[in-house]
Design a protein around this motif. Sequence first.
Motif, PDB file in Angstrom:
ATOM      1  N   TYR A  84       7.080  -9.784 -16.690  1.00  0.00           N
ATOM      2  CA  TYR A  84       7.206 -11.239 -16.796  1.00  0.00           C
ATOM      3  C   TYR A  84       8.581 -11.685 -17.266  1.00  0.00           C
TER       4      TYR A  84
ATOM      5  N   ARG B  97      -0.715 -23.827 -16.573  1.00  0.00           N
ATOM      6  CA  ARG B  97       0.319 -22.847 -16.263  1.00  0.00           C
ATOM      7  C   ARG B  97       1.705 -23.364 -16.654  1.00  0.00           C
ATOM      8  N   SER B  98       2.429 -22.500 -17.323  1.00  0.00           N
ATOM      9  CA  SER B  98       3.794 -22.861 -17.692  1.00  0.00           C
ATOM     10  C   SER B  98       4.712 -21.692 -17.373  1.00  0.00           C
ATOM     11  N   ASP B  99       5.988 -21.873 -17.621  1.00  0.00           N
ATOM     12  CA  ASP B  99       6.965 -20.852 -17.229  1.00  0.00           C
ATOM     13  C   ASP B  99       6.811 -19.560 -18.032  1.00  0.00           C
ATOM     14  N   LYS B 100       7.094 -18.461 -17.370  1.00  0.00           N
ATOM     15  CA  LYS B 100       7.310 -17.201 -18.067  1.00  0.00           C
ATOM     16  C   LYS B 100       8.720 -17.249 -18.667  1.00  0.00           C
ATOM     17  N   PRO B 101       9.077 -16.262 -19.501  1.00  0.00           N
ATOM     18  CA  PRO B 101      10.402 -16.319 -20.144  1.00  0.00           C
ATOM     19  C   PRO B 101      11.539 -16.193 -19.130  1.00  0.00           C
TER      20      PRO B 101
ATOM     21  N   ASP C  42      11.635 -10.195 -22.791  1.00  0.00           N
ATOM     22  CA  ASP C  42      10.772 -10.614 -23.902  1.00  0.00           C
ATOM     23  C   ASP C  42      11.483 -10.315 -25.212  1.00  0.00           C
TER      24      ASP C  42
ATOM     25  N   ASN D 250      10.096 -16.939 -27.069  1.00  0.00           N
ATOM     26  CA  ASN D 250      10.965 -16.788 -25.913  1.00  0.00           C
ATOM     27  C   ASN D 250      11.458 -18.123 -25.390  1.00  0.00           C
ATOM     28  N   LYS D 251      12.609 -18.095 -24.761  1.00  0.00           N
ATOM     29  CA  LYS D 251      13.123 -19.279 -24.065  1.00  0.00           C
ATOM     30  C   LYS D 251      12.552 -19.301 -22.645  1.00  0.00           C
TER      31      LYS D 251
ATOM     32  N   PRO E 268      12.670 -21.261 -18.672  1.00  0.00           N
ATOM     33  CA  PRO E 268      13.577 -22.032 -17.819  1.00  0.00           C
ATOM     34  C   PRO E 268      13.308 -23.533 -17.817  1.00  0.00           C
ATOM     35  N   THR E 269      12.036 -23.919 -17.805  1.00  0.00           N
ATOM     36  CA  THR E 269      11.724 -25.356 -17.793  1.00  0.00           C
ATOM     37  C   THR E 269      10.616 -25.652 -18.797  1.00  0.00           C
TER      38      THR E 269
END
Lengths: 335, 335, 335, 335
Positions: B237, B271-275, B240, B256-257, B259-260
């Motif tokens: 993913y 659902r949200s962004d992976k790192p 990390d 983690n940071k 992207p959006t």
Amino acid sequence: MRKVNIGVIGVGRIGRMHTRNLKYQVSGVNVLGVVDVLEKAAQRIAKDLEIPIAEKDYHCLLENKDIDAVIICSSSDTHAQIISEAAEAGKHIFCEKPIALDIDKIDQAITAVKKAGVKLQVGFNRRFDPSFKKAKNLVASGKIGTPHLVRITSRDPEPPPISYVKVSGGIFLDMMIHDFDMARYLLDQEVVELMAVGSCLVDPAIGEAGDIDTAIVTLKYEKGAWGTIDNSRKAVYGYDQRIEIFGSEGCVMVGNKKPTEVAVIGTEDARSDKPIFWFIERYTEAFLAEMKEFIKCIQEDTRPPVGGFDGKISVQMGYAAKESLIKGSFVKISK
Amino acid sequence: MRKVNIGVIGVGRIGRMHTRNLKYQVSGVNVLGVVDVLEKAAQRIAKDLEIPIAEKDYHCLLENKDIDAVIICSSSDTHAQIISEAAEAGKHIFCEKPIALDIDKIDQAITAVKKAGVKLQVGFNRRFDPSFKKAKNLVASGKIGTPHLVRITSRDPEPPPISYVKVSGGIFLDMMIHDFDMARYLLDQEVVELMAVGSCLVDPAIGEAGDIDTAIVTLKYEKGAWGTIDNSRKAVYGYDQRIEIFGSEGCVMVGNKKPTEVAVIGTEDARSDKPIFWFIERYTEAFLAEMKEFIKCIQEDTRPPVGGFDGKISVQMGYAAKESLIKGSFVKISK
Amino acid sequence: MRKVNIGVIGVGRIGRMHTRNLKYQVSGVNVLGVVDVLEKAAQRIAKDLEIPIAEKDYHCLLENKDIDAVIICSSSDTHAQIISEAAEAGKHIFCEKPIALDIDKIDQAITAVKKAGVKLQVGFNRRFDPSFKKAKNLVASGKIGTPHLVRITSRDPEPPPISYVKVSGGIFLDMMIHDFDMARYLLDQEVVELMAVGSCLVDPAIGEAGDIDTAIVTLKYEKGAWGTIDNSRKAVYGYDQRIEIFGSEGCVMVGNKKPTEVAVIGTEDARSDKPIFWFIERYTEAFLAEMKEFIKCIQEDTRPPVGGFDGKISVQMGYAAKESLIKGSFVKISK
Amino acid sequence: MRKVNIGVIGVGRIGRMHTRNLKYQVSGVNVLGVVDVLEKAAQRIAKDLEIPIAEKDYHCLLENKDIDAVIICSSSDTHAQIISEAAEAGKHIFCEKPIALDIDKIDQAITAVKKAGVKLQVGFNRRFDPSFKKAKNLVASGKIGTPHLVRITSRDPEPPPISYVKVSGGIFLDMMIHDFDMARYLLDQEVVELMAVGSCLVDPAIGEAGDIDTAIVTLKYEKGAWGTIDNSRKAVYGYDQRIEIFGSEGCVMVGNKKPTEVAVIGTEDARSDKPIFWFIERYTEAFLAEMKEFIKCIQEDTRPPVGGFDGKISVQMGYAAKESLIKGSFVKISK
């Protein structure tokens, strides 16, 4: 379906919670009696909840032919003996952890249960928490591929009284025992060896009582995955109960539960709730679910989801951790 | 303030990034030259960024009297030698990690730097990440009281090529070295001993190359706190990079940071962004900040925030981890 | 690909940022000149960034045959006139919002652009933000089915100076204009009518200057969806920029960006960062992306993603909002 | 403290839930009887919960001298009449919303309550939700300064049957009535006027039944703040219940509750739970807390936290919204 008649042995905080759950929130159950060495405690709750029997001596429940099952919430040192006697009396048994701190006693209790053919469920409540259960099921379904790493954080909000620390068996047998069970549960695998470190960082009095209050255990699973558990007796912000399972295809994480969903943003920062403070509130749903599951196993004559073997192996892991702490090296889990 | 004249040695991916940052985003700097064993690579970036000198041999930079400092981004095995020569030539030095995999060579390089009285900054970029820096400052300010536990998760999105694995020095010296530095940085304390476990779970080819791809190291700090670091060469993913410092008064966590900030909720789940997937994107701000800090140290004649000793001790921790993995017990960090 | 030669008109804060982006972060570009009514400002940035031309009068750029395109960042009241002249001179045009506050002037500018066949891109930077762009794309892909509701929150951290408020055209034309564009962009649909309410809650001086500082506008889209926009001139916690699109199959939400990923949990609560404070930092990526897009449109001879019509309709929505505020009822958007 | 004897009128889903809560989870209560027009429903729950009286006609409860209070959960059109009769019989009253859809009937009921000097609590359960209560208290404590904007999102997971829609009074009186009450509760201020828009986007059958399924209402508070409420009859992802109060010193936000705290990150994205699906599960704690509060008001002879006036004004707001929808302009709330 026939009602299951229950007797509760020991009505301290946990016992009262189970009694109340059985009486009001689990269908198909009659609570016929409660006993406690403090007879008045038994009488008080019996009156409140309209339970017919309230006695001091648990034998009255074992001798009562109407009773199908007992819930053992008495002090830990009495568990094994009561299990054996209850089994001989043909009662199904739910027993709070640990079965005993002595492996021989555990074996005797398990043997008695097997011989009698009754059911024994051990009180590892966290397995019934909706979040941990979902995490385990995601792993079992292959969602994260092959598990590689397990991380369990388990921190209490405050240490128990020193008097309790002294008889508790130590942090590994009293507190981390839950995490040992969780570690096995999450992967549905045994741990083959472990290595413990730790020290007394929270309160010197715990050290003087011969225990530690901060510990990290590294686990090796039978199929090669690794795990870590960290325990602290004092997380000032509340009951910190998180897990993470990392695998070849992804990662499952379980965060803490919070009392509310409120955030307030001001000139300095954004503030939200700290975790729920203690285990009765944190595991409300889990405590109820384990009771429902126990009753269901009796009614449907199925195997309890957490039994004598689970109760024993977690104690053995605790002893292995104690040994490892002294030796400074990995110790195998004996079976 | 007088401009600092810079030469960059090695313009692979990292070198190009530093060159671009120095040229465009750090004030008070002239990039006078770039060198690379692949001369064309040097010429290409020199043309793109209008840099006067583009050569194959780094000695041209060391001999150039206008150059105040060099940025060493060449292959790891050349670092120590170039540091020594640059120091003798009176140049300030920024060098990517590791200084060397050989402790003697590190010592020689550090000695040369000391003798010459030049500045040496080692490229532990993560120290300059705004999140980790804030976490460290919160700890330093006493916000969480006395630190008891440190947890560092550091997982790469994919393993390097096997050809690289073979010469990398192994996971502890190539990858976990960053986490060893982070562990020291977060508490501003030394680690006195550590214990490593690990195995090859991601790719058997890594094992055949004599390395492991999954590792957990337990650390003991000089003031009694405990730490764990877990590494995996493959988090599908993304990159990390999380830390947690737990203390007597609270807990600091860095996530983690992503992207959006987008979430989409549907009939199944939210659902949200992976790192962010890899380190150049993850540590954009950190790479720039470390360069700014290096230039500032030259201009203000102050001590670089991460120097030769930090570069050495992290390598020593890597060797201790390798030794521990074999021995199966704690190993002290030699100093 | 041939390099695009650029002149920048107006080097206040936004103009300097675009110039720096074009010079250093957009490939295929030469910045040939900068002009500013404050000639020294032009000279200063020209010197810093090594730009050949630095003048007071923008006509020098329009007359310069080497220049392909101009970036208009001068004061709003000059935009329309410069667009017309630049178009006549055959230059492609990027212009900050608004084109003008006068619809006739906008029409004249658009006509000049069309006649000349040059490209015009208007500076609605938020369309290029990775989060909002992803949200829009999710909607366009049908992920949430048919859109029913759009919610846009847009709050500045602090009001502009009263001197600016007086000439700004008011909250709807100065501030909410960005949200009107966002509303259209998100659904790729026109708004047919709107209803505005609002008042002066932040600072009475804004009211005395004839404006309001707090406003809510309700929108009706051409295909029947509804939207709301809320604006405040002062969110003490920073630049609050969130959106939500709710549809028949789900909901897309975009939250605020925060400077770090740090959380600290203590005895009282869990604290994390408030949003990024102001627009330059919040929309760093967006400002760069819009410039890259503009240059790409010139190089590939494609249509700019946000053009004259978008610039005009958003101003018309602002006037409709002003009218609605007075009338107390819905007002149709004239086209 | 003397036990409060309760009779429950109407044992549909809500009535059964209250009965169960009163019987098992509220101390100081005896549930003496239940009635329902479907006598069998009354008999069934009476048997399950060991309640002495189970009848068809509610007058038996009003005539029973042992009964102190009634819980009215019958169909909405019977509420006002039963309130009046219960008041005349000297019973305290908890009544589900709405008191009536006819303002005259509400007035008659309130007059009867006042004349009899009994307590009347109206079932606006959301006021008792821990998250909304905390938000309201933060506002009341001045944490966010002077409130400027209120945003309420309230979306049902699925529309009721068309047969119910036809007699429901419409979305404003049936569904948004809860949000009108929430709007008043959060700021402890009256709304002076409102403006409604909406249409039928979810299901044409709702339109054919004379109702709408999607609505936005803009509110003006007595002290100048503005509010918006958005309603949808169908959020496929579950019961969406969020609020936000923005003020001069900060912002309070309440998010949705989720069944678990599990996240799973994979190669595509990070997935977590959607909100709890429906109101019984979402407001479990709130439904219990409102019952406890009602009993406490009787025992301590205090004023119920949500009374007849609240019940009336929310209906008036619903009528104002209906009128506004037709008129297309703001409508004042009559008092």
